[in-house]
Design a protein around this motif. Structure first.
Motif, PDB file in Angstrom:
ATOM      1  N   ARG A 202       0.826  -1.214   0.000  1.00  0.00           N
ATOM      2  CA  ARG A 202       0.000   0.000   0.000  1.00  0.00           C
ATOM      3  C   ARG A 202       0.862   1.267   0.000  1.00  0.00           C
ATOM      4  O   ARG A 202       0.439   2.318  -0.497  1.00  0.00           O
ATOM      5  CB  ARG A 202      -0.949  -0.006   1.195  1.00  0.00           C
ATOM      6  CG  ARG A 202      -2.110  -0.985   1.024  1.00  0.00           C
ATOM      7  CD  ARG A 202      -2.983  -1.054   2.259  1.00  0.00           C
ATOM      8  NE  ARG A 202      -2.289  -1.641   3.407  1.00  0.00           N
ATOM      9  CZ  ARG A 202      -2.885  -1.901   4.568  1.00  0.00           C
ATOM     10  NH1 ARG A 202      -4.182  -1.631   4.719  1.00  0.00           N
ATOM     11  NH2 ARG A 202      -2.208  -2.437   5.552  1.00  0.00           N
TER      12      ARG A 202
ATOM     13  N   THR B   1      -0.005   6.774  -6.522  1.00  0.00           N
ATOM     14  CA  THR B   1      -1.163   7.683  -6.579  1.00  0.00           C
ATOM     15  C   THR B   1      -0.724   9.131  -6.441  1.00  0.00           C
ATOM     16  O   THR B   1      -1.205  10.030  -7.159  1.00  0.00           O
ATOM     17  CB  THR B   1      -2.157   7.327  -5.473  1.00  0.00           C
ATOM     18  OG1 THR B   1      -2.559   5.953  -5.620  1.00  0.00           O
ATOM     19  CG2 THR B   1      -3.388   8.225  -5.550  1.00  0.00           C
TER      20      THR B   1
ATOM     21  N   LYS C  18      -9.012  10.895  -3.025  1.00  0.00           N
ATOM     22  CA  LYS C  18      -9.766   9.993  -2.176  1.00  0.00           C
ATOM     23  C   LYS C  18      -9.030   8.658  -1.982  1.00  0.00           C
ATOM     24  O   LYS C  18      -9.003   8.096  -0.870  1.00  0.00           O
ATOM     25  CB  LYS C  18     -11.154   9.738  -2.772  1.00  0.00           C
ATOM     26  CG  LYS C  18     -12.074  10.945  -2.715  1.00  0.00           C
ATOM     27  CD  LYS C  18     -13.421  10.640  -3.375  1.00  0.00           C
ATOM     28  CE  LYS C  18     -14.335  11.850  -3.323  1.00  0.00           C
ATOM     29  NZ  LYS C  18     -15.647  11.558  -3.982  1.00  0.00           N
ATOM     30  N   LYS C  19      -8.456   8.169  -3.076  1.00  0.00           N
ATOM     31  CA  LYS C  19      -7.693   6.926  -2.983  1.00  0.00           C
ATOM     32  C   LYS C  19      -6.496   7.095  -2.052  1.00  0.00           C
ATOM     33  O   LYS C  19      -6.215   6.244  -1.192  1.00  0.00           O
ATOM     34  CB  LYS C  19      -7.224   6.506  -4.375  1.00  0.00           C
ATOM     35  CG  LYS C  19      -6.485   5.190  -4.405  1.00  0.00           C
ATOM     36  CD  LYS C  19      -6.096   4.815  -5.831  1.00  0.00           C
ATOM     37  CE  LYS C  19      -5.361   3.492  -5.873  1.00  0.00           C
ATOM     38  NZ  LYS C  19      -4.964   3.129  -7.270  1.00  0.00           N
TER      39      LYS C  19
ATOM     40  N   GLU D 197     -10.568  11.731  -7.461  1.00  0.00           N
ATOM     41  CA  GLU D 197     -10.528  10.284  -7.233  1.00  0.00           C
ATOM     42  C   GLU D 197      -9.182   9.854  -6.659  1.00  0.00           C
ATOM     43  O   GLU D 197      -9.111   9.022  -5.743  1.00  0.00           O
ATOM     44  CB  GLU D 197     -10.798   9.555  -8.551  1.00  0.00           C
ATOM     45  CG  GLU D 197     -12.228   9.738  -9.062  1.00  0.00           C
ATOM     46  CD  GLU D 197     -12.447   9.064 -10.400  1.00  0.00           C
ATOM     47  OE1 GLU D 197     -11.467   8.441 -10.891  1.00  0.00           O
ATOM     48  OE2 GLU D 197     -13.556   9.152 -10.925  1.00  0.00           O
ATOM     49  N   ARG D 198      -8.104  10.442  -7.237  1.00  0.00           N
ATOM     50  CA  ARG D 198      -6.765  10.126  -6.712  1.00  0.00           C
ATOM     51  C   ARG D 198      -6.600  10.595  -5.258  1.00  0.00           C
ATOM     52  O   ARG D 198      -5.984   9.912  -4.429  1.00  0.00           O
ATOM     53  CB  ARG D 198      -5.711  10.760  -7.603  1.00  0.00           C
ATOM     54  CG  ARG D 198      -5.608  10.096  -8.964  1.00  0.00           C
ATOM     55  CD  ARG D 198      -4.760  10.904  -9.913  1.00  0.00           C
ATOM     56  NE  ARG D 198      -4.653  10.244 -11.215  1.00  0.00           N
ATOM     57  CZ  ARG D 198      -4.156  10.831 -12.311  1.00  0.00           C
ATOM     58  NH1 ARG D 198      -3.737  12.109 -12.279  1.00  0.00           N
ATOM     59  NH2 ARG D 198      -4.088  10.165 -13.443  1.00  0.00           N
TER      60      ARG D 198
ATOM     61  N   GLY E 143      -7.785   7.357   1.501  1.00  0.00           N
ATOM     62  CA  GLY E 143      -8.248   6.063   2.007  1.00  0.00           C
ATOM     63  C   GLY E 143      -7.091   5.160   2.408  1.00  0.00           C
ATOM     64  O   GLY E 143      -7.086   4.543   3.499  1.00  0.00           O
ATOM     65  N   ILE E 144      -6.081   5.086   1.522  1.00  0.00           N
ATOM     66  CA  ILE E 144      -4.910   4.257   1.848  1.00  0.00           C
ATOM     67  C   ILE E 144      -4.161   4.820   3.051  1.00  0.00           C
ATOM     68  O   ILE E 144      -3.699   4.081   3.932  1.00  0.00           O
ATOM     69  CB  ILE E 144      -3.987   4.165   0.623  1.00  0.00           C
ATOM     70  CG1 ILE E 144      -4.704   3.434  -0.527  1.00  0.00           C
ATOM     71  CG2 ILE E 144      -2.708   3.421   0.988  1.00  0.00           C
ATOM     72  CD1 ILE E 144      -3.916   3.411  -1.830  1.00  0.00           C
TER      73      ILE E 144
ATOM     74  N   THR F 105       1.502   1.809  -3.532  1.00  0.00           N
ATOM     75  CA  THR F 105       0.279   2.299  -4.187  1.00  0.00           C
ATOM     76  C   THR F 105       0.061   3.776  -3.895  1.00  0.00           C
ATOM     77  O   THR F 105      -0.272   4.574  -4.800  1.00  0.00           O
ATOM     78  CB  THR F 105      -0.924   1.484  -3.710  1.00  0.00           C
ATOM     79  OG1 THR F 105      -0.712   0.102  -4.006  1.00  0.00           O
ATOM     80  CG2 THR F 105      -2.204   1.954  -4.399  1.00  0.00           C
ATOM     81  N   ILE F 106       0.260   4.146  -2.623  1.00  0.00           N
ATOM     82  CA  ILE F 106       0.032   5.550  -2.262  1.00  0.00           C
ATOM     83  C   ILE F 106       1.079   6.449  -2.917  1.00  0.00           C
ATOM     84  O   ILE F 106       0.793   7.599  -3.286  1.00  0.00           O
ATOM     85  CB  ILE F 106       0.029   5.712  -0.728  1.00  0.00           C
ATOM     86  CG1 ILE F 106      -0.701   7.009  -0.335  1.00  0.00           C
ATOM     87  CG2 ILE F 106       1.435   5.698  -0.150  1.00  0.00           C
ATOM     88  CD1 ILE F 106      -0.894   7.145   1.165  1.00  0.00           C
TER      89      ILE F 106
END
Length: 363
Positions: free
Chosen positions: A111, A118, A155-156, A152-153, A159-160, A114-115
């Protein structure tokens, strides 16, 4: 245990000191190990969980600051205001990039990658598309981009970030619980080791008391008995078989008691001989006294005979002139004088014999 008893007292004390030092080292090492484990857990909590959570929270806050600056920039009417907000965005972006590198060094959780991806996509779209739209006056296109893919990015990313913060908090809580458990285990181990050390120390003290103190006390009692004249006390053979200082002491005390017994026996024997000789001397003195009394009696008899003889001689001299008339009487008197002389000679012989007997008794 015989080999232990035969060791010198200095070696016994050295063994005791070594055991005590060993127990102290064990207790110290146990405490040090427990403290080190707790310290390691605290470092994990701080470096991996606390700092990770703080950095994620700061990064999420910086990203929100960037969005706010973008909104301000899109609502600005002059270029100077836009440049000011753009400069703020660049500075915050540098902080976010630095924070991303730190986050990736904490954990291998996918993650984090991923972050990071992002964030990089958010940053590149912002710098290459959204901000140029703002400078070109294409505010609607910029808003559409900000409210679309960028939202969206964000928020993603958020969230992460929230998931990672929650994970860091749980890991920190687990590390704290592990630390408390380690602390309690260390305390239990320390108490156990301390109790074990006390038991071992008590056992060693009992053994030392049995091997050193008790024999010394018995030796003291034996010495007091000998000093008070009681030579009937005996030393245990087990103590005399020892090869340490206690054994040498007991052997010396036994030898001293034996020597005193021999000396006293010799004194008693000599006293008996002296008493017997005294009785013999007393008997000899009594016999000498009896001989002396006999001699005295015989000497008295001789003196009486001598006086009688002297009277007879005087009477003979007085009648010498009438010898013819008194011839018969003189003859009788002469016979009487002869008898007296013989008696005198016998008395003298008796005295001589008594003197010889006295001399033989004295010899």
């Amino acid at each position: 245990m015989k080999w232990l008893k035969n060791l010198k007292i200095s070696i016994k004390l050295a063994i005791i000191s070594s055991f005590l030092m060993l127990f102290i080292l064990v207790v110290g090492y146990t405490g040090y190990r427990g403290i080190k484990e707790v310290k390691g857990l605290m470092e994990i909590i701080y470096n991996q969980h606390y700092k990770s959570s703080v950095n994620i929270t700061n990064t999420k806050g910086n990203l929100q600051t960037v969005r706010a600056a973008l909104v301000t920039m899109m609502s600005a009417t002059d270029k100077a205001k836009m440049d000011e907000q753009n400069e703020i965005i660049k500075n915050i972006t540098a902080d976010i990039d630095k924070g991303m590198k730190v986050l990736l060094s904490y954990d291998s959780d996918e993650r984090f990658k991923t972050i990071k991806e992002t964030w990089e996509a958010f940053r590149d779209t912002r710098d290459k598309e959204l901000i140029p739209f703002v400078y070109e006056g294409k505010i609607q296109e910029a808003k559409a981009l900000a409210l679309g893919i960028q939202s969206e990015r964000f928020k993603k990313f958020t969230g992460i970030a929230n998931e990672l913060i929650e994970k860091a908090e749980k890991n920190a809580e687990k590390a704290i619980n592990d630390g408390l458990s380690t602390y309690k285990n260390s305390i239990n181990i320390l108490v156990g080791v301390a109790v074990f050390a006390v038991l071992i120390g008590g056992l060693i003290s009992f053994l030392i008391a049995s091997m050193i103190v008790k024999p010394i006390i018995k030796g003291v009692h034996l010495s007091e008995s000998i000093a008070n004249g009681d030579l009937t006390q005996k030393i245990d053979a087990s103590m005399m078989d020892r090869e340490d200082e206690i054994g040498h002491l007991m052997k010396s005390l036994d030898k001293m008691s034996h020597s005193l017994n021999q000396f006293i026996s010799s004194v008693v024997s000599s006293s008996t001989q002296i008493a017997s000789a005294s009785e013999e001397l007393s008997a000899s003195a009594t016999q000498i006294a009896k001989g002396t009394q006999t001699q005295t009696e015989k000497a008295t008899t001789v003196a009486a005979s001598a006086e009688e003889m002297s009277a007879t001689v005087i009477e003979v001299a007085k009648n010498a002139s009438g010898a013819s008339e008194s011839a018969k009487e003189s003859n009788k008197l002469s016979q009487k004088g002869k008898t007296t002389v013989e008696r005198t000679v016998e008395g003298m012989n008796g005295i001589a014999q008594s003197v010889e007997e006295s001399a033989s008794v004295i010899t």
